[in-house]
Structures are given as C-alpha cells and as structure tokens.
Design a protein around this motif. Structure first.
Motif, short mmCIF file in Angstrom:
data_model
loop_
_atom_site.label_atom_id
_atom_site.label_comp_id
_atom_site.label_asym_id
_atom_site.label_seq_id
_atom_site.Cartn_x
_atom_site.Cartn_y
_atom_site.Cartn_z
N MET A 152 0.83 -1.21 0.00
CA MET A 152 0.00 0.00 0.00
C MET A 152 0.87 1.26 0.00
O MET A 152 0.56 2.23 -0.69
CB MET A 152 -0.93 0.00 1.23
N ALA A 153 1.97 1.23 0.75
CA ALA A 153 2.86 2.39 0.82
C ALA A 153 3.54 2.67 -0.52
O ALA A 153 3.87 3.81 -0.84
CB ALA A 153 3.91 2.18 1.92
N ALA A 154 3.74 1.60 -1.32
CA ALA A 154 4.39 1.76 -2.62
C ALA A 154 3.41 2.28 -3.68
O ALA A 154 3.83 2.74 -4.73
CB ALA A 154 4.98 0.43 -3.07
N GLN A 155 2.10 2.19 -3.38
CA GLN A 155 1.10 2.68 -4.32
C GLN A 155 0.81 4.15 -4.05
O GLN A 155 1.15 4.69 -2.99
CB GLN A 155 -0.20 1.86 -4.19
N LEU A 156 0.18 4.79 -5.01
CA LEU A 156 -0.21 6.19 -4.87
C LEU A 156 -1.11 6.35 -3.64
O LEU A 156 -2.00 5.52 -3.43
CB LEU A 156 -0.98 6.60 -6.13
N PRO A 157 -0.90 7.39 -2.83
CA PRO A 157 -1.78 7.58 -1.66
C PRO A 157 -3.24 7.74 -2.09
O PRO A 157 -3.53 8.26 -3.16
CB PRO A 157 -1.25 8.88 -1.04
N ARG A 158 -4.12 7.29 -1.22
CA ARG A 158 -5.56 7.28 -1.53
C ARG A 158 -6.06 8.66 -1.98
O ARG A 158 -6.78 8.77 -2.98
CB ARG A 158 -6.32 6.81 -0.29
N GLU A 159 -5.71 9.71 -1.25
CA GLU A 159 -6.22 11.04 -1.59
C GLU A 159 -5.73 11.50 -2.96
O GLU A 159 -6.44 12.18 -3.69
CB GLU A 159 -5.84 12.07 -0.51
N LYS A 160 -4.50 11.13 -3.30
CA LYS A 160 -3.94 11.50 -4.60
C LYS A 160 -4.70 10.79 -5.72
O LYS A 160 -4.97 11.37 -6.78
CB LYS A 160 -2.45 11.16 -4.64
N ARG A 161 -5.02 9.51 -5.50
CA ARG A 161 -5.82 8.76 -6.48
C ARG A 161 -7.17 9.43 -6.68
O ARG A 161 -7.62 9.66 -7.79
CB ARG A 161 -6.06 7.32 -6.00
N ARG A 162 -7.83 9.73 -5.54
CA ARG A 162 -9.16 10.34 -5.61
C ARG A 162 -9.13 11.68 -6.34
O ARG A 162 -10.05 12.00 -7.09
CB ARG A 162 -9.73 10.53 -4.19
N SER A 163 -8.05 12.45 -6.12
CA SER A 163 -7.98 13.79 -6.73
C SER A 163 -7.81 13.73 -8.25
O SER A 163 -8.10 14.69 -8.95
CB SER A 163 -6.82 14.59 -6.11
N GLN A 164 -7.34 12.57 -8.77
CA GLN A 164 -7.14 12.45 -10.22
C GLN A 164 -8.28 11.69 -10.91
O GLN A 164 -8.24 11.46 -12.11
CB GLN A 164 -5.82 11.72 -10.50
N ALA A 165 -9.32 11.36 -10.14
CA ALA A 165 -10.43 10.57 -10.69
C ALA A 165 -11.43 11.46 -11.42
O ALA A 165 -11.72 12.58 -10.97
CB ALA A 165 -11.14 9.83 -9.56
N ASP A 166 -11.95 10.97 -12.54
CA ASP A 166 -13.10 11.59 -13.18
C ASP A 166 -14.38 11.04 -12.55
O ASP A 166 -15.39 11.73 -12.47
CB ASP A 166 -13.10 11.30 -14.69
N THR A 167 -14.35 9.78 -12.13
CA THR A 167 -15.47 9.12 -11.46
C THR A 167 -14.92 8.31 -10.29
O THR A 167 -13.92 7.61 -10.46
CB THR A 167 -16.21 8.16 -12.41
N ILE A 168 -15.56 8.41 -9.12
CA ILE A 168 -15.16 7.60 -7.96
C ILE A 168 -16.29 6.62 -7.66
O ILE A 168 -17.46 7.01 -7.55
CB ILE A 168 -14.87 8.47 -6.72
N ILE A 169 -15.94 5.34 -7.56
CA ILE A 169 -16.91 4.29 -7.19
C ILE A 169 -16.59 3.86 -5.76
O ILE A 169 -15.51 3.34 -5.49
CB ILE A 169 -16.79 3.06 -8.13
N ASP A 170 -17.53 4.11 -4.85
CA ASP A 170 -17.35 3.71 -3.45
C ASP A 170 -17.69 2.22 -3.33
O ASP A 170 -18.81 1.81 -3.59
CB ASP A 170 -18.28 4.55 -2.58
N ASN A 171 -16.69 1.42 -2.95
CA ASN A 171 -16.91 -0.02 -2.82
C ASN A 171 -16.84 -0.48 -1.37
O ASN A 171 -16.31 -1.53 -1.06
CB ASN A 171 -15.91 -0.79 -3.69
N SER A 172 -17.36 0.34 -0.46
CA SER A 172 -17.33 -0.06 0.95
C SER A 172 -18.55 -0.91 1.32
O SER A 172 -18.63 -1.43 2.43
CB SER A 172 -17.25 1.17 1.85
N GLY A 173 -19.50 -1.06 0.38
CA GLY A 173 -20.72 -1.81 0.69
C GLY A 173 -20.66 -3.25 0.21
O GLY A 173 -19.60 -3.88 0.18
N THR A 174 -21.81 -3.76 -0.21
CA THR A 174 -21.92 -5.17 -0.62
C THR A 174 -21.56 -5.32 -2.11
O THR A 174 -21.50 -4.34 -2.85
CB THR A 174 -23.36 -5.66 -0.44
N LEU A 175 -21.39 -6.58 -2.53
CA LEU A 175 -21.11 -6.87 -3.94
C LEU A 175 -22.30 -6.43 -4.80
O LEU A 175 -22.13 -5.90 -5.89
CB LEU A 175 -20.83 -8.36 -4.12
N SER A 176 -23.50 -6.63 -4.29
CA SER A 176 -24.70 -6.24 -5.02
C SER A 176 -24.73 -4.72 -5.24
O SER A 176 -25.10 -4.24 -6.32
CB SER A 176 -25.91 -6.72 -4.23
#
Length: 199
Positions: A152-176
């Motif tokens: 995780m530390a070797a990957q882009l930090p979460r906030e940096k990823r979010r800031s470069q997104a055109d669309t963010i999909i929140d996957n904190s819920g169920t598969l459905s």
C-alpha cells in the motif's frame, strides 16, 4: 477508459461486472504476468539477476518470492520496472487498439503512477478506506499485515488517487451495491464513448 484503485479495493469485481456487459477489459496485472511467462526474454533476465531460486519447479516465476525482494529493496524494484514496464506498455497499447467494443477498459493498479494514464480519456477510481484495503487483502491473499502495508505504501496515496479521478466508485458496501454502481457506470461510459465518437 481507465479503472484503478489501491490493492484490495475491488477493481476486479467492478471490471468483471463490466465484462459481463460485453466490454473488453485489458488488465495490466494479466499483461504483467504474460511478459514474464515461461520462455520469455524478461523471465530469463530476471533469473540471471536473482538466481534460479526465483523460479518455481515448473520454471515459472515465483511471484511471491520476487515481490518480497522488490518491496524490501527499492533498487531491485527500479531494475525490475525498467525491464518490464516498456514491455507491459507495448502489450497494453496493442490490446487496446485491437478492441472494437463501444469502449474498452484498461484496469491497472499503476494507472496514475506512470505513462499508462496517457492510454485513457476517463479515470475511474474504485475507492475503499485503507483499513478495508488492509483487511480484504490479508484475508484474500493470506499475506501478513506488514507486507500488505508495504504494498500500500508503494502505491499512490488514496487522496492523490481520488484527486485524479473523473469518477469515484465507493466499494465499501456489498457486492450487489457494487454491481449496481457498475451498471450505472456502464451507462455513463457508453454516453461518454458516443459523445467522443461524435465530436
């Protein structure tokens, strides 16, 4: 269209759903495995550098052993990336060009880190909390917390990823819930593809 997210975020679950809708998926992780297949020049070079203990009994790359080496030694990681990244980029470009669907997805954990972003016109980030990433990855891959945290530390930090997104999909819920979000995303990407084809 690009799909990315940190380890354990659920990129594959999202792209599997899009694939079930008939969309071509070019998966950078799959391409990364293909360029170091048995008999490839890249695998030969890796075996020369790290010794035969980096190979499994059948001659394939021992990915777990290599991952451990490169995440503990940044110099070895740079060497490996210099060898494999150009090969991966070339293969991704060829596969994207070969797709004739309404749009094509490049799924890559490193989409925003290097040159792969130049392949896509729209960036989708699959997002979960770092705690969720950690728990999912530890249970899925049977890795210890220290190794997952170093990945995780070797990957882009979460906030940096979010800031470069055109669309963010929140996957904190169920598969459905993720499937519902993927279906809505599919409609959105179809509209974007139509719009860019018309312009």
């Amino acid at each position: 269209m690009g799909v990315t997210g940190g380890i354990g975020s659920g990129k594959s679950a999202l792209t599997d759903r899009l694939a079930s809708r008939g969309i071509d998926i070019v998966d950078a992780d799959v391409v990364a495995r293909e360029v170091v297949d048995i008999g490839s020049p890249a695998l030969d070079a890796i075996a020369v550098r790290f010794g035969k203990q980096i190979l499994l009994e059948n001659g394939a790359l021992d990915r777990a052993a290599l991952r451990k080496i490169v995440f503990e030694d940044p110099e070895q990681r740079q060497w490996l990336e210099a060898l494999t990244h150009p090969l991966i980029g070339k293969s991704i470009a060829a596969q994207l060009a070969a797709s004739d669907g309404p749009y094509v997805i490049l799924s890559s954990p490193l989409l925003l880190e290097g040159s792969q972003k130049s392949f896509v016109g729209h960036v989708v980030v699959v997002d979960v909390s770092e705690e969720t990433q950690l728990q999912r990855t530890m249970s899925r891959d049977n890795n210890n917390e220290e190794l997952v945290r170093s990945i995780m530390a070797a990957q882009l930090p979460r906030e940096k990823r979010r800031s470069q997104a055109d669309t963010i999909i929140d996957n904190s819920g169920t598969l459905s819930e993720l499937h519902d979000a993927a279906d809505a995303l599919h409609q959105k990407l179809l509209r974007l593809a139509e719009h860019s084809a018309a312009s």
